[in-house]
Every structure is written in structure tokens, then in C-alpha cells.
Design a protein around this motif. Structure first.
Motif, mmCIF file in Angstrom:
data_model
loop_
_atom_site.group_PDB
_atom_site.id
_atom_site.type_symbol
_atom_site.label_atom_id
_atom_site.label_comp_id
_atom_site.label_asym_id
_atom_site.label_seq_id
_atom_site.Cartn_x
_atom_site.Cartn_y
_atom_site.Cartn_z
ATOM 1 N N THR A 42 -89.627 -40.304 0.440
ATOM 2 C CA THR A 42 -88.756 -39.957 -0.686
ATOM 3 C C THR A 42 -87.599 -39.082 -0.219
ATOM 4 O OG1 THR A 42 -89.852 -37.881 -1.300
ATOM 5 C CG2 THR A 42 -90.796 -39.941 -2.178
ATOM 6 N N ASP A 43 -86.703 -38.771 -1.149
ATOM 7 C CA ASP A 43 -85.575 -37.894 -0.821
ATOM 8 C C ASP A 43 -86.022 -36.466 -0.536
ATOM 9 O OD1 ASP A 43 -83.932 -40.048 -1.151
ATOM 10 O OD2 ASP A 43 -83.161 -39.427 -3.112
ATOM 11 N N GLY A 44 -87.251 -36.124 -0.885
ATOM 12 C CA GLY A 44 -87.763 -34.796 -0.579
ATOM 13 C C GLY A 44 -87.815 -34.510 0.910
ATOM 14 N N ALA A 45 -87.867 -35.564 1.728
ATOM 15 C CA ALA A 45 -87.917 -35.377 3.173
ATOM 16 C C ALA A 45 -86.568 -34.942 3.744
ATOM 17 C CB ALA A 45 -88.377 -36.668 3.852
ATOM 18 N N VAL A 46 -85.483 -35.239 3.020
ATOM 19 C CA VAL A 46 -84.151 -34.892 3.499
ATOM 20 C C VAL A 46 -83.973 -33.373 3.417
ATOM 21 C CG1 VAL A 46 -81.671 -35.230 3.162
ATOM 22 C CG2 VAL A 46 -83.272 -37.123 2.746
ATOM 23 N N GLY A 47 -83.730 -32.743 4.533
ATOM 24 C CA GLY A 47 -83.536 -31.295 4.564
ATOM 25 C C GLY A 47 -84.804 -30.500 4.335
ATOM 26 N N PHE A 48 -85.970 -31.125 4.516
ATOM 27 C CA PHE A 48 -87.250 -30.479 4.217
ATOM 28 C C PHE A 48 -87.429 -29.172 4.986
ATOM 29 C CE2 PHE A 48 -91.866 -30.029 5.185
ATOM 30 C CZ PHE A 48 -92.313 -29.800 3.895
ATOM 31 N N ASP A 49 -87.587 -28.094 4.255
ATOM 32 C CA ASP A 49 -87.841 -26.776 4.857
ATOM 33 C C ASP A 49 -88.589 -25.916 3.845
ATOM 34 O OD1 ASP A 49 -87.955 -24.416 6.220
ATOM 35 O OD2 ASP A 49 -85.786 -24.151 6.397
ATOM 36 N N PRO A 50 -89.917 -25.804 3.976
ATOM 37 C CA PRO A 50 -90.682 -25.005 3.026
ATOM 38 C C PRO A 50 -90.596 -23.497 3.264
ATOM 39 C CG PRO A 50 -92.144 -25.906 4.683
ATOM 40 C CD PRO A 50 -90.777 -26.479 4.959
ATOM 41 N N PHE A 51 -90.025 -23.082 4.397
ATOM 42 C CA PHE A 51 -90.100 -21.669 4.755
ATOM 43 C C PHE A 51 -89.308 -20.728 3.859
ATOM 44 C CE2 PHE A 51 -92.143 -23.418 8.439
ATOM 45 C CZ PHE A 51 -93.139 -22.474 8.672
ATOM 46 N N PRO A 52 -88.124 -21.070 3.368
ATOM 47 C CA PRO A 52 -87.469 -20.129 2.441
ATOM 48 C C PRO A 52 -88.343 -19.785 1.234
ATOM 49 C CG PRO A 52 -85.875 -21.694 3.243
ATOM 50 C CD PRO A 52 -87.218 -22.178 3.726
ATOM 51 N N LEU A 53 -88.985 -20.785 0.640
ATOM 52 C CA LEU A 53 -89.850 -20.507 -0.508
ATOM 53 C C LEU A 53 -91.099 -19.739 -0.077
ATOM 54 C CD1 LEU A 53 -90.549 -20.637 -3.463
ATOM 55 C CD2 LEU A 53 -91.429 -22.962 -3.107
ATOM 56 N N LEU A 54 -91.690 -20.097 1.039
ATOM 57 C CA LEU A 54 -92.876 -19.371 1.509
ATOM 58 C C LEU A 54 -92.537 -17.899 1.788
ATOM 59 C CD1 LEU A 54 -94.416 -22.072 3.873
ATOM 60 C CD2 LEU A 54 -95.260 -21.368 1.607
ATOM 61 N N ARG A 55 -91.361 -17.655 2.375
ATOM 62 C CA ARG A 55 -90.946 -16.259 2.619
ATOM 63 C C ARG A 55 -90.691 -15.531 1.300
ATOM 64 N NH1 ARG A 55 -88.520 -18.536 7.371
ATOM 65 N NH2 ARG A 55 -86.647 -19.092 6.220
ATOM 66 N N ALA A 56 -90.100 -16.229 0.323
ATOM 67 C CA ALA A 56 -89.826 -15.601 -0.981
ATOM 68 C C ALA A 56 -91.119 -15.242 -1.702
ATOM 69 C CB ALA A 56 -88.970 -16.530 -1.846
ATOM 70 N N LEU A 57 -92.108 -16.114 -1.622
ATOM 71 C CA LEU A 57 -93.406 -15.810 -2.238
ATOM 72 C C LEU A 57 -94.008 -14.568 -1.603
ATOM 73 C CD1 LEU A 57 -94.780 -19.454 -2.441
ATOM 74 C CD2 LEU A 57 -94.149 -18.015 -4.398
ATOM 75 N N HIS A 58 -93.958 -14.510 -0.286
ATOM 76 C CA HIS A 58 -94.502 -13.342 0.424
ATOM 77 C C HIS A 58 -93.727 -12.068 0.053
ATOM 78 C CE1 HIS A 58 -96.232 -10.915 3.621
ATOM 79 N NE2 HIS A 58 -95.005 -10.580 3.964
ATOM 80 N N ALA A 59 -92.399 -12.151 0.067
ATOM 81 C CA ALA A 59 -91.571 -10.979 -0.228
ATOM 82 C C ALA A 59 -91.805 -10.451 -1.636
ATOM 83 C CB ALA A 59 -90.096 -11.322 -0.035
ATOM 84 N N ASN A 60 -92.167 -11.341 -2.565
ATOM 85 C CA ASN A 60 -92.409 -10.923 -3.945
ATOM 86 C C ASN A 60 -93.873 -10.595 -4.223
ATOM 87 O OD1 ASN A 60 -89.879 -11.239 -5.890
ATOM 88 N ND2 ASN A 60 -89.706 -12.754 -4.252
ATOM 89 N N GLY A 61 -94.688 -10.602 -3.177
ATOM 90 C CA GLY A 61 -96.093 -10.223 -3.332
ATOM 91 C C GLY A 61 -96.945 -11.244 -4.049
#
Length: 197
Positions: A42-61
Motif C-alpha cells: 500500500t501507499d503506507g510503505a512510501v516514506g515509512f518511518d515509525p520512529f518519529p511517532l515512537l519517540r513522541a510517545l516516549h517523550a509524552n510518557g
């Protein structure tokens, strides 16, 4: 094979982006994924990078646990994916932090749902962001006979640079979840995880 779960995920995300770089847009999102191929098609593979969201979850506790194929990759699966699926406990007190994390990466919720704390109290909410889309679920989502709240308690934690913590299902719980869902890709990936064990 890489030994560190987060290194595996970084490598898989890079390979996914390379694979999808020259692909023409399909108009398909993660909910349109083929039951055999998965979201890599799918188009979800284009530019796939889960790390910004994973870092945001961590930063927000926020303690959201990675499920689905991203968790599989962290356990050593070689199949690529184009989405990030999350499970959290559904505690209303945590919903503001969850909403703040998603907002900080420019995420949007599907079906014109307003990105606010109350939205995350639904059993499941679909999201997209500049790097990744997927599902954010709670134990209130019907999981058949699975006691997924217990899965949250047993989740593993990978620690990365800067103290980033990414929580993900144990191999056995991920296999249980795969077998319960039962699509061809889930059964194939469950078999792979059993071989890797």
C-alpha cells in the motif's frame, strides 16, 4: 541478522522506503491491505518511518505497546510492513498524553475524527502521519478469547539512543494474536516467529 530490536526496525524501515521509493501511488491505505501481501503493498510503505511517532510517545510518557508486523520485525521477522499498530491500556487519564504525542507528529485520525483525548478512548482509532499510519487499539476491542490486557503487562522494552523506550509484545503473545486473527499473512508470520524461536 541484527541483534538489537530497534536496529532491526531501523533497517526494515530503510528497506521499506527503498522498495517503495519508485512505486506509483496506489491510493490504498493500511485498511485496504491485501490479506496475503499486507501493507507493504500500500501507499503506507512510501516514506515509512515509525520512529518519529515512537519517540513522541516516549517523550509524552505514553506506554503504548507495538503489535502487528513492527513487533514481528523487532523479534527478527524478515517481512516488511507499511504500518504501525499500537495497543495501550485505555486509561482515560493517559488519553491527553496520547493525543499530545500524535498531535506533535502531525497525525490525523481517520473518518474525520477530531484528534483529541476522547478519540483515543474508542476501542480502535485509525491514524495517519507524515511517516506512518496504522491502528491505535485498547483492550476493549474484541480480541476473541485473548486477554490482551495481560499482553500489555508482559510486554518487552527495547531501549535506544537517548533513552528511547519502545514497548512491544512478547514473541509468544504476538504469535497468539497472529493465530487469532488468522489471515494468510498472520498465519505465515506466526509460523516464521515460531521458527525464529
Amino acid at each position: 541478522m541484527l541483534d538489537d530490536p530497534l536496529e532491526r526496525l531501523h533497517d526494515a524501515a530503510r528497506r521499506t522506503r527503498e522498495l517503495a521509493r519508485e512505486r506509483a501511488a496506489t491510493g490504498l491505505g493500511h485498511d485496504d491491505a491485501d490479506d496475503d501481501v499486507g501493507t507493504i503493498g500500500t501507499d503506507g510503505a512510501v516514506g515509512f518511518d515509525p520512529f518519529p511517532l515512537l519517540r513522541a510517545l516516549h517523550a509524552n510518557g505514553v506506554r503504548a505497546v507495538v503489535i502487528g508486523q513492527v513487533a514481528g520485525i523487532m523479534h527478527g521477522s524478515t517481512e516488511l510492513t507499511g504500518d504501525l499498530d499500537l495497543l495501550w491500556d485505555g486509561d482515560p487519564a493517559q488519553a491527553p498524553a496520547l493525543a499530545a504525542a500524535f498531535a506533535s507528529v502531525g497525525a490525523r485520525l481517520a473518518d474525520d475524527v477530531v484528534l483529541e483525548p476522547a478519540a483515543f478512548l474508542r476501542p480502535k482509532v485509525d491514524f495517519t502521519s507524515p511517516g506512518v499510519g496504522g491502528d491505535c487499539c485498547t483492550p476493549a476491542l474484541p480480541w476473541g478469547d485473548l486477554r490482551v490486557r495481560e499482553f500489555l503487562d508482559r510486554a518487552m522494552t527495547a531501549v535506544g539512543p537517548g533513552g528511547l523506550e519502545v514497548h512491544y509484545l512478547t514473541r509468544q503473545d504476538l504469535i497468539r494474536m497472529r493465530r487469532a486473527v488468522g489471515r494468510p499473512k498472520d498465519l505465515r508470520r506466526a509460523d516464521e516467529l515460531e521458527r525464529l524461536a
